[in-house]
Write an enzyme that holds these catalytic residues in place. Structure first.
Site, PDB file in Angstrom:
ATOM      1  N   THR A  28       0.944  -1.399   0.087  1.00 51.58           N
ATOM      2  CA  THR A  28      -0.094  -0.050  -0.175  1.00 51.58           C
ATOM      3  C   THR A  28       1.009   1.343   0.120  1.00 51.58           C
ATOM      4  O   THR A  28       2.309   1.199   0.352  1.00 51.58           O
ATOM      5  CB  THR A  28      -0.962  -0.014   1.493  1.00 51.58           C
ATOM      6  OG1 THR A  28      -1.757  -1.145   1.081  1.00 51.58           O
ATOM      7  CG2 THR A  28      -1.942   1.318   1.332  1.00 51.58           C
ATOM      8  N   GLY A  29       0.465   2.157  -0.759  1.00 51.65           N
ATOM      9  CA  GLY A  29       1.160   3.578  -0.818  1.00 51.65           C
ATOM     10  C   GLY A  29       1.464   3.962  -1.979  1.00 51.65           C
ATOM     11  O   GLY A  29       1.272   3.312  -2.820  1.00 51.65           O
ATOM     12  N   SER A  30       2.134   5.122  -2.263  1.00 50.75           N
ATOM     13  CA  SER A  30       2.383   5.655  -3.439  1.00 50.75           C
ATOM     14  C   SER A  30       3.471   4.881  -4.047  1.00 50.75           C
ATOM     15  O   SER A  30       3.256   4.804  -5.372  1.00 50.75           O
ATOM     16  CB  SER A  30       2.713   7.249  -3.290  1.00 50.75           C
ATOM     17  OG  SER A  30       3.806   7.294  -2.322  1.00 50.75           O
ATOM     18  N   ASP A  83       6.273  -4.028  -1.268  1.00 48.70           N
ATOM     19  CA  ASP A  83       5.590  -3.118  -0.747  1.00 48.70           C
ATOM     20  C   ASP A  83       6.579  -1.865  -0.327  1.00 48.70           C
ATOM     21  O   ASP A  83       7.925  -1.965  -0.442  1.00 48.70           O
ATOM     22  CB  ASP A  83       5.517  -3.645   0.742  1.00 48.70           C
ATOM     23  CG  ASP A  83       4.077  -2.742   1.355  1.00 48.70           C
ATOM     24  OD1 ASP A  83       3.669  -1.552   1.009  1.00 48.70           O
ATOM     25  OD2 ASP A  83       3.435  -3.009   2.274  1.00 48.70           O
ATOM     26  N   ALA A  85       7.797   1.664   2.228  1.00 44.39           N
ATOM     27  CA  ALA A  85       8.198   1.907   3.531  1.00 44.39           C
ATOM     28  C   ALA A  85       8.561   3.157   3.810  1.00 44.39           C
ATOM     29  O   ALA A  85       8.501   4.165   2.874  1.00 44.39           O
ATOM     30  CB  ALA A  85       9.447   0.920   3.856  1.00 44.39           C
ATOM     31  N   ASP A  86       8.425   3.703   5.122  1.00 44.93           N
ATOM     32  CA  ASP A  86       8.342   5.173   5.284  1.00 44.93           C
ATOM     33  C   ASP A  86       9.629   5.221   5.662  1.00 44.93           C
ATOM     34  O   ASP A  86      10.361   6.541   5.569  1.00 44.93           O
ATOM     35  CB  ASP A  86       7.318   5.406   6.511  1.00 44.93           C
ATOM     36  CG  ASP A  86       6.082   5.398   6.243  1.00 44.93           C
ATOM     37  OD1 ASP A  86       5.525   5.930   5.252  1.00 44.93           O
ATOM     38  OD2 ASP A  86       5.403   4.549   6.682  1.00 44.93           O
ATOM     39  N   GLY A  98       2.698   4.889   7.399  1.00 48.54           N
ATOM     40  CA  GLY A  98       2.467   6.128   7.120  1.00 48.54           C
ATOM     41  C   GLY A  98       0.981   6.189   6.399  1.00 48.54           C
ATOM     42  O   GLY A  98       0.053   7.387   6.521  1.00 48.54           O
ATOM     43  N   GLU A 105      -0.518  -5.034   6.119  1.00 50.59           N
ATOM     44  CA  GLU A 105       0.782  -5.181   5.596  1.00 50.59           C
ATOM     45  C   GLU A 105       1.780  -6.200   6.394  1.00 50.59           C
ATOM     46  O   GLU A 105       2.327  -6.982   5.683  1.00 50.59           O
ATOM     47  CB  GLU A 105       1.370  -3.774   5.543  1.00 50.59           C
ATOM     48  CG  GLU A 105       0.942  -2.836   4.406  1.00 50.59           C
ATOM     49  CD  GLU A 105       1.544  -1.534   4.525  1.00 50.59           C
ATOM     50  OE1 GLU A 105       1.393  -0.664   3.386  1.00 50.59           O
ATOM     51  OE2 GLU A 105       1.929  -1.106   5.607  1.00 50.59           O
TER      52      GLU A 105
END
Ligand SMILES: O=C[C@H](O)[C@H](O)[C@H](O)COP(=O)(O)O
Length: 242
Positions: A28-30, A83, A85-86, A98, A105
């Site tokens: 998930t995420g950009s 995936d 990560a921040d 984030g 996840e």
């Protein structure tokens, strides 16, 4: 190259690790979204994979783009998770969450034989903690859990604001129906100790420290670099009992 282009580069490089027949955890995420877009192009030209998404947001994007999906109930063992990560440290311990998807996840990553993290170089740090640590909590007893989190951190010499994540005037609600506390403790020298301390708090559902889960990170900066975990022999994951 701007930040988005770096994410695209990392996502594209991750595709080299995906092969026909794979059962794939999809993050998930950009950055993960850039991966989904490239994956969908491959699927459209004949790649056969089955994906397990780590959030409703990722599930929606996969469905829109024609990436075939399954669930962990139907497909409980996965070959690979890709995936974002921040933050990422040299041992490939991560801060994630984030975007609020850390629980699914982590469940998906733990069900995968391998996890590859994709990121631009801004996510690499020597010591985790510049990015506030997301902690997923049960809404019941929120104030008591906030106090317990601050006390547990204090016993480890950590302190800083612990704030409830909001969406407008309402608490942010995760896919699992929980809230997120963002803990700005600063540098976290002992991630294992903090992980254990947070897991011992009943109101804490999960936290965003991913310890021993990532096997490699694909980092885009000046070119694309694959970093392998500099893990100490005998080190454990955050799913092991302390
Ligand atoms: O909950 C969200 C996830 O842990 C994301 O993978 C993380 O926040 C990184 O997101 P982005 O690729 O947008 O920086």
């Amino acid at each position: 190259m701007d930040a988005r282009q770096l994410k695209v580069e990392a996502a594209r490089a991750a595709l080299a690790h995906v092969s026909d027949g794979m059962r794939l955890g999809i993050g998930t995420g950009s950055t993960a979204e850039e991966f989904v877009r490239r994956l969908a192009e491959k699927v459209a030209t004949g790649l056969t994979i089955i994906g397990v998404p780590t959030s409703e947001r990722t599930a929606t994007l996969c469905s829109e783009l024609g990436v075939p999906l399954s669930t962990l109930e139907e497909t409980p063992e996965l070959d690979l998770t890709i995936d974002g990560a921040d933050e990422i440290d040299p041992e490939l311990t991560l801060i994630k969450g984030g975007g609020g998807a850390l629980l699914r996840e982590k469940i998906v990553a733990a069900a995968s034989a391998r996890m590859i993290v994709i990121a631009d170089r801004s996510k690499m740090v020597e010591t985790l903690g510049r990015f506030p640590l997301p902690i997923e909590v049960n809404p019941f007893g929120l104030r008591a859990t906030e106090i317990a989190v601050a006390a547990a951190a204090g016993r480890l010499g950590l302190s800083g604001p612990v704030t409830l994540r909001m969406t407008g005037s309402q608490p942010f609600v995760t896919d699992g129906g929980h809230f997120i506390l963002d803990a700005s403790f600063g540098r976290i020298p002992d991630t294992r100790a903090l992980s254990n301390a947070l897991h011992a708090i009943p109101g804490v559902v999960e936290h965003g420290l991913f310890i021993g889960l990532a096997s490699a990170a694909i980092i885009a900066g000046d070119g694309v670099q694959t970093v392998h975990a500099a893990r100490k022999p005998g080190s454990s994951t955050d799913h092991d009992v302390a």
